[in-house]
Design a protein around this motif. Structure first.
Motif, mmCIF file in Angstrom:
data_model
loop_
_atom_site.group_PDB
_atom_site.id
_atom_site.type_symbol
_atom_site.label_atom_id
_atom_site.label_comp_id
_atom_site.label_asym_id
_atom_site.label_seq_id
_atom_site.Cartn_x
_atom_site.Cartn_y
_atom_site.Cartn_z
ATOM 1 N N ALA A 148 2.496 14.722 -2.862
ATOM 2 C CA ALA A 148 3.046 13.371 -2.783
ATOM 3 C C ALA A 148 4.244 13.391 -1.838
ATOM 4 C CB ALA A 148 3.456 12.855 -4.159
ATOM 5 N N GLU A 163 10.378 5.238 -2.667
ATOM 6 C CA GLU A 163 8.931 4.981 -2.630
ATOM 7 C C GLU A 163 8.210 6.315 -2.753
ATOM 8 O OE1 GLU A 163 5.556 3.081 0.416
ATOM 9 O OE2 GLU A 163 7.679 3.152 0.950
ATOM 10 N N ALA A 165 4.305 8.111 -2.543
ATOM 11 C CA ALA A 165 2.924 7.890 -2.106
ATOM 12 C C ALA A 165 2.227 9.233 -1.969
ATOM 13 C CB ALA A 165 2.871 7.136 -0.772
ATOM 14 N N SER A 166 0.925 9.238 -2.267
ATOM 15 C CA SER A 166 0.091 10.418 -2.052
ATOM 16 C C SER A 166 -0.702 10.214 -0.776
ATOM 17 C CB SER A 166 -0.861 10.628 -3.245
ATOM 18 O OG SER A 166 -1.794 9.571 -3.324
ATOM 19 N N ARG A 169 -3.095 6.961 -1.883
ATOM 20 C CA ARG A 169 -2.592 5.662 -2.314
ATOM 21 C C ARG A 169 -1.117 5.773 -2.653
ATOM 22 N NH1 ARG A 169 -2.330 5.193 -7.981
ATOM 23 N NH2 ARG A 169 -3.115 7.050 -9.064
ATOM 24 N N LYS A 170 -0.470 4.577 -2.809
ATOM 25 C CA LYS A 170 0.915 4.533 -3.215
ATOM 26 C C LYS A 170 1.005 4.705 -4.722
ATOM 27 C CE LYS A 170 2.876 1.728 0.497
ATOM 28 N NZ LYS A 170 3.637 0.493 0.829
ATOM 29 N N LYS A 173 5.766 1.762 -5.766
ATOM 30 C CA LYS A 173 6.158 0.833 -4.713
ATOM 31 C C LYS A 173 7.667 0.919 -4.501
ATOM 32 C CE LYS A 173 2.378 -2.391 -5.663
ATOM 33 N NZ LYS A 173 2.002 -3.779 -6.026
#
Length: 231
Positions: A148, A163, A165-166, A169-170, A173
């Motif tokens: 991530a 924030e 994210a991988s 997908r996030k 947020k």
């Protein structure tokens, strides 16, 4: 072949986090797989599990578990083909058989004993070899997040947001976080990170100090105007 080292294992983790499947080869210690055969690393578990490296051998749909001693990233050399021996030249003329070498009349084969009526023949079925490959069962791989990325952002007003994210997908947020929490986290992570974040935190402090002075001046002016009205 040399087994996987800690540096090579760390590089494989980074490639999996980037979404790629590194290629490895099986050593002579690999159980149930031919030495020199290649495969793709699908996932890595915890080293405490023993066989924590999940590999799909080339040409197979099964994912098997291996240890660091059973696989390597050193590609084996190609095996050289052994040249066939030269065939002897054919004789131009067939030699005539001599009397001593003349073929003897074929002997009659010995007659087989007649089977006894009513006695059935017994056939022994060949048992499959109890090989290590037959004993090894495919292991279901656990679903894992391939790494991530955590991003901290400071806007012009000195507000911080985080924030996560991988590669697919996030996960989180953009969410606002206090500046003091960012400063404390930076100190815990590394001195260089704290040094890079500190100027941004200081700029935010100066901006808030200026705003406080501005509001204090406005408050004093409003207080003076109120006192004039009360006289």
């Amino acid at each position: 072949m040399s087994p996987l080292s800690s540096d090579e294992l760390r590089a494989i983790r980074e490639e999996l986090s980037a979404g790629t499947t590194p290629t490895v080869w099986f050593t002579s210690s690999a159980v149930g797989v031919q030495e020199g055969r290649s495969g793709k690393v699908i996932a890595l578990g915890e080293p405490a599990e023993g066989d924590f490296i999940q590999v799909r051998p080339a040409g197979s749909k099964d994912v098997l578990s291996f240890s660091t001693a059973e696989i390597t990233q050193v590609k084996p050399p190609r095996k050289k083909s052994t040249p066939e021996p030269a065939k002897p030249a054919a004789k131009t003329q067939a030699s005539k058989p001599s009397q001593d070498t003349a073929p003897k009349p074929a002997e009659k084969p010995a007659s087989k004993p007649a089977e006894q009526p009513g006695k059935p023949r017994t056939h022994t079925a060949a048992k499959p070899a109890d090989t290590a490959a037959a004993r090894r069962k495919p292991r279901q791989t656990k679903q894992q997040i391939g790494g991530a990325v955590v991003t901290l952002t400071a806007d012009q007003d000195g507000q911080w947001s985080v924030e996560v994210a991988s590669t697919k997908r996030k996960l989180v947020k953009p969410t606002q976080v206090p500046a003091n929490a960012v400063a404390q986290a930076a100190k815990l992570l590394h001195d260089d990170v704290a040094a890079a974040v500190e100027p941004l935190i200081e700029a935010a402090r100066e901006q808030h100090r200026a705003r406080v002075e501005e509001l204090r001046a406005e408050l004093e002016a409003a207080q003076a105007a109120l006192e004039e009205l009360d006289e």
